[in-house]
Design a protein around this motif. Sequence first.
Motif, PDB file in Angstrom:
ATOM      1  N   ILE A  87       0.767   6.614   1.048  1.00 45.43           N
ATOM      2  CA  ILE A  87      -0.192   5.646   1.593  1.00 45.43           C
ATOM      3  C   ILE A  87       0.030   4.305   0.905  1.00 45.43           C
ATOM      4  O   ILE A  87       0.228   4.240  -0.319  1.00 45.43           O
ATOM      5  CB  ILE A  87      -1.651   6.104   1.382  1.00 45.43           C
ATOM      6  N   ALA A  88      -0.014   3.243   1.712  1.00 47.24           N
ATOM      7  CA  ALA A  88       0.066   1.884   1.167  1.00 47.24           C
ATOM      8  C   ALA A  88      -1.098   1.070   1.722  1.00 47.24           C
ATOM      9  O   ALA A  88      -1.449   1.193   2.905  1.00 47.24           O
ATOM     10  CB  ALA A  88       1.398   1.227   1.528  1.00 47.24           C
ATOM     11  N   LEU A  89      -1.692   0.249   0.871  1.00 46.93           N
ATOM     12  CA  LEU A  89      -2.859  -0.552   1.244  1.00 46.93           C
ATOM     13  C   LEU A  89      -2.534  -2.026   1.065  1.00 46.93           C
ATOM     14  O   LEU A  89      -1.938  -2.431   0.057  1.00 46.93           O
ATOM     15  CB  LEU A  89      -4.055  -0.171   0.365  1.00 46.93           C
ATOM     16  N   TYR A  90      -2.950  -2.848   2.050  1.00 56.86           N
ATOM     17  CA  TYR A  90      -2.691  -4.290   2.006  1.00 56.86           C
ATOM     18  C   TYR A  90      -3.978  -5.033   2.378  1.00 56.86           C
ATOM     19  O   TYR A  90      -4.596  -4.735   3.406  1.00 56.86           O
ATOM     20  CB  TYR A  90      -1.582  -4.673   2.989  1.00 56.86           C
ATOM     21  N   ILE A  91      -4.360  -6.001   1.558  1.00 58.39           N
ATOM     22  CA  ILE A  91      -5.550  -6.818   1.802  1.00 58.39           C
ATOM     23  C   ILE A  91      -5.145  -8.283   1.660  1.00 58.39           C
ATOM     24  O   ILE A  91      -4.593  -8.683   0.630  1.00 58.39           O
ATOM     25  CB  ILE A  91      -6.687  -6.492   0.807  1.00 58.39           C
ATOM     26  N   SER A  92      -5.407  -9.087   2.692  1.00 63.02           N
ATOM     27  CA  SER A  92      -5.061 -10.504   2.624  1.00 63.02           C
ATOM     28  C   SER A  92      -5.823 -11.260   3.698  1.00 63.02           C
ATOM     29  O   SER A  92      -6.607 -10.678   4.457  1.00 63.02           O
ATOM     30  CB  SER A  92      -3.548 -10.704   2.808  1.00 63.02           C
ATOM     31  N   ILE A  93      -5.592 -12.559   3.784  1.00 68.57           N
ATOM     32  CA  ILE A  93      -6.200 -13.421   4.798  1.00 68.57           C
ATOM     33  C   ILE A  93      -5.126 -13.824   5.803  1.00 68.57           C
ATOM     34  O   ILE A  93      -4.020 -14.208   5.423  1.00 68.57           O
ATOM     35  CB  ILE A  93      -6.824 -14.661   4.147  1.00 68.57           C
ATOM     36  N   GLY A  94      -5.459 -13.734   7.089  1.00 68.98           N
ATOM     37  CA  GLY A  94      -4.502 -14.074   8.138  1.00 68.98           C
ATOM     38  C   GLY A  94      -3.860 -12.830   8.721  1.00 68.98           C
ATOM     39  O   GLY A  94      -3.811 -11.768   8.089  1.00 68.98           O
TER      40      GLY A  94
END
Length: 746
Positions: free
Chosen positions: A736-743
Amino acid sequence: MTRRIGRQFWLAVALVTPSFLTAFPAAAQLGEPGKAPAQGPSLPREVREGTAQTDPQGDAPIVPDAEFNAALPPLSGDINAPLESMESMRASQPAAQPSPPVASPAPPIAATPLPAAQSAQPLATGDAIGPIAPEDPVLAQPLTPLASFDSVPLQTAADKAEGRNSEIHYDMDVRGLADLNLDGEFRSLSSLREGKGKADNATQVAARAREDEALAVRLMKSLGYYDATAVSTLERPTAANGQPGPMRVVLTATPGRLYRLSSITIQAQPTLPPDLLRRNLPLKVGEPIEAARIQGAEANISLVLPQRGYPFVKVGDRDILLEDQGPEAVGAYTLPVDTGPRSTFGKLTTTGAPVFDLAHLNVFPRFDEGQLYDSRLTDDLRNALVATGLFNGIAVEPQRTGRINPDGTEAIDLQVRQTAGPARTLAGTAGYSTGQGVRAQASFTHRNLFQPEGALIAAVVAGTQEQGVSGTFRRSNAGRRDRTFQFIASASHQNYDAFDALIGTVAVRWSYDSTPIWQKKFTYAYGGELTGTNESVYDFGRGARRRATYGIAALPGLAVFDQSDSLLNPTRGYRLKLNLSPETSVRGAVHPYVRTMIEGTFYYPAMDNLVIAGRARAGAIFGVERDDLAPSRRYYGGGGGSVRGYGFQRLGPVDPEGNPIGGRSLNEFALEARYRFGNFGIVPFIDAGNSYASALPSGKDLRFGAGIGGRFYTNFGPLRVDVATPLNRRPGDGRIALYISIGQAF
């Protein structure tokens, strides 16, 4: 006049009455108290039994009309004249004539005297008026306060049937509006519907029904049915058990005849071209007189004429003369329009607190002096000034000058009213992704430290795998609108599985960029860069990692062709991007090479709330062997901006220890289905790609990742949270990979 003469007449009659009674005995007898003729049981027995002698005059008038009129005093024609005295009035009366003899007069009939309080006997001259009775004490009491009165409205019979304090329920039935496609608009504005079928009493229901009658008439008139009527009735059906059921309101709308335009007349000065007004008033004879269509047509005049050289146009009040007596219901439409002078662009002037002087203001216009006035170019100038971020308020308004050009047009100056805003900004961003860890960046910007628009930007990056500081001097609108010059100095430490590097960079850059306020179809950037870096690199000859220092000189260039509808959250269109950077790497020897990257994205609105987005990217490095490249200049795959599901920079060739070492080429593919509901969204996606040791990418050994993301849409762009998993996982890859960002991802 008539009303005042009538008052004098009755006053004169009242004054004449005493002498009249004296002159005529019969009248005096009637006026004497206690002498009124008896009636009923008080009549004498002879009269009751019919034996009394009859009056020879019978029903003849006691006083002939001629004598009565002659007895009246003369009236003055002046309504403001003072009243005559009583003595003069008596003197002017004729002498009383004796009454004619009456045969066998009946004896006077005795009557019960009236109480003294009821006596109508006039006072004789000189008589004293008795003492005034004491005032009634009730009249001396203060008035009752208004607040003590009961203000509850009266109840109808239907209200009482429901009970004084009970709530009543009602249903609504609307007839006649559905055929006109007005049913939905009526229900959205209906007072009855707003009440949700509940009211305190039937009076309240009736009041709401009257409001809805007027609403229905207004809606029908807005479509051209000017004879429309609406009637509501309140029904009270009886249930099967004999009890009254819910109240039912039936509103029946009758549209009547549809009125159409019989003629269209525009009252205005001559224009150039001559049909400018008529061509931009989209109304035709025979069309219904529909309010929304007519208002839209008039708004089009106000919008288009300033774009065609008439900045001061004023649309007057329309006049529609309805004809309802003919065989057809029609209306003659007349619109007055004051076009004002046909104008051209003049000069810029400025007022207020000056942020920019006139020299810098003249960098922004996209028109030339003497060009025909176009309000769109004025709006463009205002938007460009807003995009600088240096104003609290900015207004650009055309001003008449009276300067007439040889072609007869008037030169119009544009007055720029400036209100300075804060020039300093603190900003911050933060994100997290598996493999890259936490990364936070904060910056301080003074956007006008070196006027005009010379900004100083200081930034710091802190993260689990990257730390750094940078300083930037930026000159916006540098000699030309939308052109930016930057000088950048930075130092950073980057510690990833692929490399551990200490990097220092000095660069200059010229660019023509898009902003969220002003998105451009074509943008570009070019510049120069000098970089010194000390990095750990795997030495295949030694079979171990070692540190190496590189000196790099580059001339990077970027070109973007953007046909999307938004910079941060596109929903339709496409983008094409090309990066080209000739570089030279120095580590013992000079190794020139060229780094290239091409990328294309598309956005297709499959439905109103569903967008299909795709991306394809390919990169290649020509002219150098991989081991002669600094590890930080190689291509890597994997991560939130690449193939999701794999760790940051984990795709591509690896060393014997399993750490990525990067390659000379790259390919990536991505497909997303962006479904939005309100301010939230769900995005399933699939990514693919890899990096290769060869100079050109290959379609073999692609790695696939899939997942689902959530979006929270804000006014500055969507907040993105993606969860992905590798589909053809290798040993050492996480599940599992998690990514949090804007856009968005792309």
